[in-house]
Design a protein around this motif. Structure first.
Motif, PDB file in Angstrom:
ATOM      1  N   GLY B 280       0.807  -1.221   0.000  1.00 33.45           N
ATOM      2  CA  GLY B 280       0.000   0.000   0.000  1.00 33.45           C
ATOM      3  C   GLY B 280       0.842   1.274   0.000  1.00 33.45           C
ATOM      4  N   ALA B 283       1.606   1.793  -3.711  1.00 39.84           N
ATOM      5  CA  ALA B 283       0.498   1.656  -4.659  1.00 39.84           C
ATOM      6  C   ALA B 283      -0.229   2.988  -4.869  1.00 39.84           C
ATOM      7  CB  ALA B 283      -0.488   0.604  -4.161  1.00 39.84           C
ATOM      8  N   ASP B 284      -0.571   3.288  -6.116  1.00 35.58           N
ATOM      9  CA  ASP B 284      -1.423   4.435  -6.402  1.00 35.58           C
ATOM     10  C   ASP B 284      -2.859   4.113  -6.028  1.00 35.58           C
ATOM     11  OD1 ASP B 284       0.443   6.359  -7.928  1.00 35.58           O
ATOM     12  OD2 ASP B 284       0.845   4.406  -8.811  1.00 35.58           O
ATOM     13  N   VAL B 285      -3.227   2.848  -6.242  1.00 41.84           N
ATOM     14  CA  VAL B 285      -4.557   2.392  -5.846  1.00 41.84           C
ATOM     15  C   VAL B 285      -4.415   1.051  -5.135  1.00 41.84           C
ATOM     16  CG1 VAL B 285      -6.846   1.670  -6.634  1.00 41.84           C
ATOM     17  CG2 VAL B 285      -5.639   3.499  -7.851  1.00 41.84           C
TER      18      VAL B 285
END
Ligand SMILES: Cc1cc2nc3c(=O)[nH]c(=O)nc-3n(C[C@H](O)[C@H](O)[C@H](O)COP(=O)(O)OP(=O)(O)OC[C@H]3O[C@@H](n4cnc5c(N)ncnc54)[C@H](O)[C@@H]3O)c2cc1C
Lengths: 257, 305
Positions: B280, B283-285
């Motif tokens: 996370g 991560a962008d999403v």
């Protein structure tokens, strides 16, 4: 041939961790515990050596509170012959030099031909203990091993380096080897072997009998790092999450154009 | 404060990790010197004093030989900290040197704050600061944690190091990385399978999602070790480094060794049941979801449109 395998009990890394009241370690209550992943390869390698040479005796050692016996029993069910539990309720405050010191103290007069450990633990991850044991016992030590062969009292090993390159090395016995992921395929204990393991010897050693060295460091403070990534979190029904994700990918990337 | 930086040399070349060592020295503001078992023909880009032991004489890495050479240099430099990269060289040699000197060793340092060393715990979910009780310490640095310093251009001034020594460990040779048929570096989209896929049959799910994007599928190490995917598909320090336009990590926790191979990707999506998984952080999403439920729906929607 006498073999010693050193294993650690660690929490499941998917656990929801909490910082302990004294802020020096994580709270050990309410966690699911298991054998350190790297140590599974060490136990398996010991059992493979025993299967190869026939006449071998495997001692599996773990340091910690009473519950580490569960992990020792798993190793016994995988094929180790005897368990040694160094009973230490303070294990999580011990630094690697103390852990290695205890193992070396226990092993010193027992003439092990081969000592196996995992290359690191999943929680602390220092990667020091196996090599320190080798140094304290003045034995050759080889770390990060991904291939192991024993012939005529000589070990031929492959050490994993970066980028998939390996170094081929050899050494005589006695020796210490630290095991990397992928060294072998750790077996699952079968039900009959779990039953048999219950009858195997499990010796308890008091921490005072083996802890002869002082800590050279200690944790000042354990904490959660600040979340850096301002990443978006999607939750909900799969169909809804999928739609939102596809919309985002259309906006932010060129891959769905 | 004075630090001795231990550079790595392998098979004729100084390794790039010296930028982490120099970055650490710059961050601490310490005086520094460098040590390497290397060759005058391939000196590191370093403007200070270099304690050089000749690799022709001493050969490739053997632990007791390198330990004795380094101890000889330490004896001359008298550093407060001996600094290694947290690499197959550093994590093997550092404990031996710490043991010989009676010093604390702090592994995989990621930060240096107000004179205190910071290290990760539990797959980087937690961190801790370390209090050292010995007069000096041996440290290893996480790859990339202190990097990014400008390479130095000046040539080092050389001090030779020599000792009489042998080793019980023999070096027999190097084995090159397995060459595989798949070149992940060419793919614009990579969808990777982690241990969270649960069973080998689910590889096809990941492969199908990659196909729906016109990309390739990759894998984390446990998936490769379990022989659910071939080694050429492994992303990370001991696999390939990739930087596609889109990287989708399915059931991958985000261990540093995996992140090192994919964090430069343009856009990163993670699908994970654990909201706190370290993936996370890059991560962008992050889709907090069971991949076995989400991935089939994604494939269906992508192939329908
Ligand atoms: C020297 C060294 C080199 C290494 N080199 C590499 C390397 O090159 N590449 C590499 O990848 N690793 C490498 N590793 C291993 C690395 O440290 C980790 O062990 C590994 O990356 C973990 O892989 P993983 O994330 O797939 O598995 P895990 O860490 O076990 O994570 C599985 C994840 O799946 C999630 N999950 C479980 N079920 C589901 C579900 N149904 N749906 C969605 N999510 C789910 C979990 O929440 C968890 O986050 C190396 C280690 C060492 C020590």
């Amino acid at each position: 041939m006498k073999i010693l395998v050193c294993i650690k009990q660690v929490p499941d890394m998917e656990s929801k961790f909490k910082v302990a009241a004294d802020s020096r370690w994580y709270d050990t209550a309410d966690l699911a515990w298991r054998m350190n992943e790297y140590d599974e390869f060490a136990v398996e390698q010991a059992v493979l050596v025993k299967e190869q040479v026939g006449d071998a005796d495997i001692t599996v050692l773990s340091i910690g509170p009473d519950k580490v016996k569960e992990t020792i029993k798993k190793a016994l069910a995988m094929g180790c012959d005897r368990g040694v539990h160094i009973a230490d309720d303070e294990v999580s405050s011990r630094e690697p030099f103390q852990i290695a010191g205890m193992i070396a103290e226990y092993a010193r007069d027992k003439n092990f031909d081969l000592i196996l450990t995992g290359m690191q633990s999943q929680d602390r991850g220092s990667g020091q203990v196996g090599i320190l044991v080798a140094e304290l016992l003045d034995l050759p030590g080889v770390s990060t091993v991904v291939a192991f062969s024993l012939a005529d009292g000589r070990l031929e090993l492959r050490r994993e380096l970066e980028g998939g390159v390996k170094a081929r090395v050899a050494t005589g016995l006695p020796a210490v080897v630290t095991c990397q992921l992928g060294l072998n395929n750790p077996r699952y204990p079968t039900l009959p072997n779990i039953m048999k393991a219950k009858k195997k010897e499990l010796i308890t050693v008091g921490v005072a009998d083996v802890l002869k060295v002082e800590a050279r460091q200690q944790t000042a403070k354990l904490y959660f790092p600040e979340k850096k990534g301002g990443g978006l979190i999607l939750e909900g029904e799969p169909a809804e999450v999928a739609d939102r994700l596809i919309t985002i990918l259309k906006e932010k990337t060129a891959v769905l154009a | 404060m004075k630090v001795l930086l231990v550079a790595e040399y392998r098979d004729g070349k100084v390794l790039g990790s010296i930028s982490d060592l120099l970055g650490f020295a710059a961050r601490t503001g310490a005086d520094h010197a460098m040590f390497v078992v290397g060759s005058e023909a391939a000196l590191p880009a370093y403007g200070g004093t270099l304690y050089l032991a000749d690799a022709e004489t001493y050969g490739e890495y053997r632990p007791a030989v390198h330990k004795q050479l380094l101890l000889a240099a330490i004896d001359k430099v008298k550093p407060d900290l001996v600094v290694f990269s947290h690499s197959s060289y550093g994590w093997d040699l550092a404990p031996r040197v710490a043991c010989a000197l009676g010093l604390a060793q702090v592994s995989e340092v990621v930060d240096y704050v107000d004179g205190t060393l910071v290290v990760p715990v539990c797959n980087a979910k937690l961190r801790r600061t370390v209090e050292i009780k010995t007069g000096g310490a041996v440290v290893t640095l996480q790859a990339g944690a202190f990097g990014g310093s400008e390479p130095e251009t000046a040539a080092p001034s050389l001090e030779r190091v020599a000792v009489e020594t042998t080793d019980r460990v023999e070096f027999l040779g190097y084995e090159a990385a397995e060459a595989g048929g798949i070149d992940l570096s060419k793919a614009e989209v990579i969808v990777s399978a982690g241990r969270g896929i649960g069973k080998p049959e689910n590889i096809s799910l990941i492969a199908d999602l990659a196909k729906a994007f016109g990309g390739e599928y990759g894998a984390s190490r446990p998936v490769v070790d379990a022989e659910w995917a071939e080694h050429a598909r492994q992303v990370g320090t001991t696999g390939q480094s990739v930087a596609p336009k889109l990287y989708i990590a399915c059931g991958i926790s985000g261990a540093i060794q995996h992140l090192a191979g994919m964090k430069k990707s343009d856009f990163i999506v993670a699908i994970n049941t654990d909201r706190d998984a370290p993936i996370g952080d890059v991560a962008d999403v992050l889709a907090v979801a069971d991949l076995t439920k989400l991935v089939p729906v994604l494939i269906e929607k992508l192939t329908a449109s």
